[in-house]
Design a protein around this motif. Structure first.
Motif, PDB file in Angstrom:
ATOM      1  N   GLY A 293       0.824  -1.214   0.000  1.00 61.36           N
ATOM      2  CA  GLY A 293       0.000   0.000   0.000  1.00 61.36           C
ATOM      3  C   GLY A 293       0.850   1.254   0.000  1.00 61.36           C
ATOM      4  N   GLU A 294       0.239   2.352  -0.445  1.00 62.99           N
ATOM      5  CA  GLU A 294       0.970   3.621  -0.615  1.00 62.99           C
ATOM      6  C   GLU A 294       1.634   4.085   0.686  1.00 62.99           C
ATOM      7  OE1 GLU A 294      -1.587   6.772  -2.095  1.00 62.99           O
ATOM      8  OE2 GLU A 294      -0.313   8.294  -1.173  1.00 62.99           O
ATOM      9  N   PHE A 295       0.889   4.024   1.795  1.00 62.88           N
ATOM     10  CA  PHE A 295       1.451   4.582   3.034  1.00 62.88           C
ATOM     11  C   PHE A 295       2.543   3.695   3.615  1.00 62.88           C
ATOM     12  CE2 PHE A 295      -2.753   6.533   2.558  1.00 62.88           C
ATOM     13  CZ  PHE A 295      -2.329   7.846   2.421  1.00 62.88           C
ATOM     14  N   ASP A 296       2.374   2.354   3.469  1.00 63.26           N
ATOM     15  CA  ASP A 296       3.441   1.445   3.904  1.00 63.26           C
ATOM     16  C   ASP A 296       4.692   1.653   3.057  1.00 63.26           C
ATOM     17  OD1 ASP A 296       2.087   0.311   5.991  1.00 63.26           O
ATOM     18  OD2 ASP A 296       1.243  -1.324   4.796  1.00 63.26           O
ATOM     19  N   LEU A 297       4.465   1.889   1.779  1.00 62.20           N
ATOM     20  CA  LEU A 297       5.596   2.109   0.872  1.00 62.20           C
ATOM     21  C   LEU A 297       6.391   3.347   1.308  1.00 62.20           C
ATOM     22  CD1 LEU A 297       6.587   0.967  -1.986  1.00 62.20           C
ATOM     23  CD2 LEU A 297       5.478   2.988  -2.918  1.00 62.20           C
ATOM     24  N   ILE A 298       5.687   4.432   1.586  1.00 62.43           N
ATOM     25  CA  ILE A 298       6.363   5.665   2.001  1.00 62.43           C
ATOM     26  C   ILE A 298       7.108   5.424   3.320  1.00 62.43           C
ATOM     27  CG2 ILE A 298       5.992   8.052   2.757  1.00 62.43           C
ATOM     28  CD1 ILE A 298       3.446   7.994   0.915  1.00 62.43           C
TER      29      ILE A 298
ATOM     30  N   PRO B  42       4.233   2.705 -12.125  1.00 67.83           N
ATOM     31  CA  PRO B  42       3.224   1.855 -12.776  1.00 67.83           C
ATOM     32  C   PRO B  42       2.553   0.899 -11.784  1.00 67.83           C
ATOM     33  CG  PRO B  42       5.382   1.603 -13.835  1.00 67.83           C
ATOM     34  CD  PRO B  42       5.585   2.504 -12.662  1.00 67.83           C
ATOM     35  N   GLN B  43       3.317   0.398 -10.791  1.00 67.17           N
ATOM     36  CA  GLN B  43       2.750  -0.456  -9.735  1.00 67.17           C
ATOM     37  C   GLN B  43       3.442  -0.102  -8.425  1.00 67.17           C
ATOM     38  OE1 GLN B  43       4.539  -3.981 -11.295  1.00 67.17           O
ATOM     39  NE2 GLN B  43       3.866  -3.090 -13.230  1.00 67.17           N
ATOM     40  N   SER B  44       2.768  -0.402  -7.301  1.00 67.71           N
ATOM     41  CA  SER B  44       3.453  -0.205  -6.028  1.00 67.71           C
ATOM     42  C   SER B  44       4.309  -1.451  -5.788  1.00 67.71           C
ATOM     43  CB  SER B  44       2.447   0.010  -4.910  1.00 67.71           C
ATOM     44  OG  SER B  44       2.086  -1.200  -4.331  1.00 67.71           O
ATOM     45  N   ASP B  45       5.606  -1.299  -5.965  1.00 72.17           N
ATOM     46  CA  ASP B  45       6.532  -2.432  -5.946  1.00 72.17           C
ATOM     47  C   ASP B  45       7.613  -2.117  -4.905  1.00 72.17           C
ATOM     48  OD1 ASP B  45       8.751  -4.051  -6.424  1.00 72.17           O
ATOM     49  OD2 ASP B  45       8.406  -4.116  -8.590  1.00 72.17           O
ATOM     50  N   GLU B  46       7.519  -2.795  -3.754  1.00 67.11           N
ATOM     51  CA  GLU B  46       8.436  -2.464  -2.652  1.00 67.11           C
ATOM     52  C   GLU B  46       9.889  -2.749  -3.013  1.00 67.11           C
ATOM     53  OE1 GLU B  46       7.618  -4.234   1.169  1.00 67.11           O
ATOM     54  OE2 GLU B  46       9.273  -3.142   2.101  1.00 67.11           O
ATOM     55  N   ASP B  47      10.135  -3.843  -3.730  1.00 65.99           N
ATOM     56  CA  ASP B  47      11.524  -4.196  -4.058  1.00 65.99           C
ATOM     57  C   ASP B  47      12.145  -3.122  -4.961  1.00 65.99           C
ATOM     58  OD1 ASP B  47      11.086  -6.519  -2.631  1.00 65.99           O
ATOM     59  OD2 ASP B  47      10.397  -7.594  -4.409  1.00 65.99           O
TER      60      ASP B  47
ATOM     61  N   THR C   5       3.197  10.271  -3.929  1.00 63.13           N
ATOM     62  CA  THR C   5       3.290   8.959  -4.566  1.00 63.13           C
ATOM     63  C   THR C   5       1.995   8.715  -5.325  1.00 63.13           C
ATOM     64  OG1 THR C   5       4.644   8.241  -2.699  1.00 63.13           O
ATOM     65  CG2 THR C   5       3.803   6.525  -4.144  1.00 63.13           C
ATOM     66  N   THR C   6       2.119   8.491  -6.643  1.00 64.27           N
ATOM     67  CA  THR C   6       0.928   8.297  -7.466  1.00 64.27           C
ATOM     68  C   THR C   6       1.175   7.150  -8.434  1.00 64.27           C
ATOM     69  OG1 THR C   6       1.769   9.888  -9.061  1.00 64.27           O
ATOM     70  CG2 THR C   6       0.251  10.741  -7.422  1.00 64.27           C
ATOM     71  N   SER C   7       0.109   6.684  -9.085  1.00 64.14           N
ATOM     72  CA  SER C   7       0.303   5.616 -10.063  1.00 64.14           C
ATOM     73  C   SER C   7       0.156   6.172 -11.471  1.00 64.14           C
ATOM     74  CB  SER C   7      -0.677   4.471  -9.803  1.00 64.14           C
ATOM     75  OG  SER C   7      -1.968   4.866 -10.140  1.00 64.14           O
ATOM     76  N   GLY C   8       0.936   5.583 -12.384  1.00 63.28           N
ATOM     77  CA  GLY C   8       0.971   6.029 -13.780  1.00 63.28           C
ATOM     78  C   GLY C   8       2.280   5.569 -14.397  1.00 63.28           C
ATOM     79  N   SER C   9       2.622   6.070 -15.595  1.00 61.65           N
ATOM     80  CA  SER C   9       3.898   5.696 -16.218  1.00 61.65           C
ATOM     81  C   SER C   9       5.039   6.243 -15.372  1.00 61.65           C
ATOM     82  CB  SER C   9       4.024   6.291 -17.616  1.00 61.65           C
ATOM     83  OG  SER C   9       2.881   6.037 -18.338  1.00 61.65           O
ATOM     84  N   LEU C  10       6.133   5.471 -15.315  1.00 55.94           N
ATOM     85  CA  LEU C  10       7.241   5.821 -14.423  1.00 55.94           C
ATOM     86  C   LEU C  10       7.793   7.216 -14.721  1.00 55.94           C
ATOM     87  CD1 LEU C  10       9.276   4.987 -12.244  1.00 55.94           C
ATOM     88  CD2 LEU C  10      10.695   3.996 -14.061  1.00 55.94           C
ATOM     89  N   SER C  11       7.700   8.081 -13.717  1.00 60.03           N
ATOM     90  CA  SER C  11       8.349   9.389 -13.811  1.00 60.03           C
ATOM     91  C   SER C  11       8.684   9.864 -12.404  1.00 60.03           C
ATOM     92  CB  SER C  11       7.482  10.385 -14.590  1.00 60.03           C
ATOM     93  OG  SER C  11       6.908  11.341 -13.759  1.00 60.03           O
ATOM     94  N   ILE C  12       9.740  10.622 -12.294  1.00 64.36           N
ATOM     95  CA  ILE C  12      10.250  11.039 -10.990  1.00 64.36           C
ATOM     96  C   ILE C  12      10.483  12.545 -11.036  1.00 64.36           C
ATOM     97  CG2 ILE C  12      12.120  10.756  -9.313  1.00 64.36           C
ATOM     98  CD1 ILE C  12      12.120   8.182 -11.894  1.00 64.36           C
ATOM     99  N   THR C  13       9.861  13.243 -10.113  1.00 67.45           N
ATOM    100  CA  THR C  13      10.082  14.683 -10.001  1.00 67.45           C
ATOM    101  C   THR C  13      10.688  14.962  -8.633  1.00 67.45           C
ATOM    102  OG1 THR C  13       8.235  15.202 -11.453  1.00 67.45           O
ATOM    103  CG2 THR C  13       8.968  16.952  -9.982  1.00 67.45           C
TER     104      THR C  13
END
Ligand code: ADP
Ligand code: MG
Length: 324
Positions: free
Chosen positions: A7-12, A97-102, A127-135
């Motif tokens: 999940g998003e919050f666990d990922l952060i 694209p996906q929430s991927d912890e690794d 943290t959002t979902s979509g095509s990979l981009s980093i700002t």
């Protein structure tokens, strides 16, 4: 991306939240609230920059995630370096694209390796979902009125460059040809550029103008010259620093790589002739070579001169318009 979904919050929390960032200098409140609270040092101005990296545009789609993490911060720290600023905090907006912890753990490993060496705390993000981009947004500081700018070069100033530009362009060519050797010097420069933060800080009060080389040396020098009042420059081709990895190239392709190749993140700056020794000493103190490659001229042309003083036309389209 094929690792563990989370999940998003666990990922952060697991990948991006660290106690050391919450208590770093200048961070009053870090990750976890609706916004961060920062306290600039007294007498300093905040220096702020943001840059986006899109997969397949700013880095090859198959770049290892740790290298993407490093580079996404490096290109931003390079902008702070060009301003002579000291990094303090950064903000990371990740579109995945996906929430991927690794994948995120590897990305974070590269990101924090550079953040820690630069003294830059991660203080928030999105943290959002979509095509990979980093700002990434970076916040630095400089004593009020002393940040370096593109405007400020004067006719007669020396044109200087740090390090050995041109290697990242060679690294990209090698990567596109299928080479994946991270120990190859040119590929390492492409994947893990070294933002010249210490040099930028050391150049405060010495350089009259500064820019980081992200789009090619001649193009970026052109930005300095225009910002400084439509000045020109004579570039001494024999003085261009040549990396060992570029030693085997013909002169023509070497000039092409070094003058027009992008992604090097070296600093190009001008100093008064009387400050030559100080500029070299600033490089020594910062651990990177500084080369004088030419002089600023009063007219609006950039001319590349060979060892005999003859004008050598440069052929690549991106800097064609600089030739007389
Ligand atoms: P909001 O919904 O209020 O905008 P978020 O749920 O997006 O807040 O984020 C919660 C907290 O986590 C915030 O403090 C934010 O700065 C931080 N954060 C979100 N994503 C990241 C990230 N990728 N890296 C670091 N911090 C992040
Ligand atoms: Mg909120």
């Amino acid at each position: 991306m094929t690792g563990t979904a989370i999940g998003e919050f666990d990922l952060i929390r697991r990948c991006f939240t660290r106690a050391r960032d919450a208590s770093a200098p200048g961070i009053v409140l870090g990750i976890g609230d609706d916004a961060a609270l920062l306290a600039p040092a007294p007498g300093c101005e905040c220096v702020v920059s943001v840059d986006t990296l899109v997969a397949g545009v700013h880095f090859p789609a198959d770049t290892p995630p740790a290298d993407i993490g490093w580079k996404s911060l490096a290109v931003n720290l390079s902008d702070l370096a060009a301003m002579g600023a000291t990094p303090r905090a950064c903000f990371l907006a990740l579109t995945l694209p996906q929430s991927d912890e690794d994948w995120c753990a590897e990305f974070a490993r590269g990101f924090f390796a550079l953040a820690d060496s630069a003294g830059c705390a991660l203080a928030g993000g999105d943290t959002t979902s979509g095509s990979l981009s980093i700002t990434v947004t970076v916040i630095g500081e400089a004593p009020a009125g002393r940040a370096l700018r593109r405007a400020g070069a004067r006719a007669g100033d020396l044109v200087c460059v740090s390090g050995t530009p041109g290697e990242a362009a060679l690294g990209l060519a090698r990567w596109q040809a299928g080479n994946r050797d991270a120990h190859d010097a040119a590929i390492a420069r492409l994947l893990r550029p070294s933002p010249r933060v210490a040099l930028g800080e050391a150049l405060r009060g010495i350089a009259t103008a500064c820019i980081d080389v992200s789009d090619g040396l001649l193009g970026d020098l052109g930005h300095v010259l225009r910002a400084s009042g439509n000045l020109g420059a004579d570039i001494d081709l024999a003085a261009l620093p040549r990396a060992a990895s570029l030693a085997a190239l013909s002169d023509d392709s070497f000039f092409d790589q070094v003058l027009a190749g992008g992604d090097d993140y070296e600093l190009c700056f001008t100093v008064p002739a009387a400050a030559y020794e100080q500029a070299i000493a600033a490089g020594k103190a910062a651990g990177v070579a500084v080369s004088v490659i030419g002089r600023v001229t009063p007219d609006g042309d950039v001319r590349c001169l060979d060892a005999g003083g003859n004008i050598r036309p440069v052929t690549r389209h991106s800097w064609e318009h600089f030739t007389p």
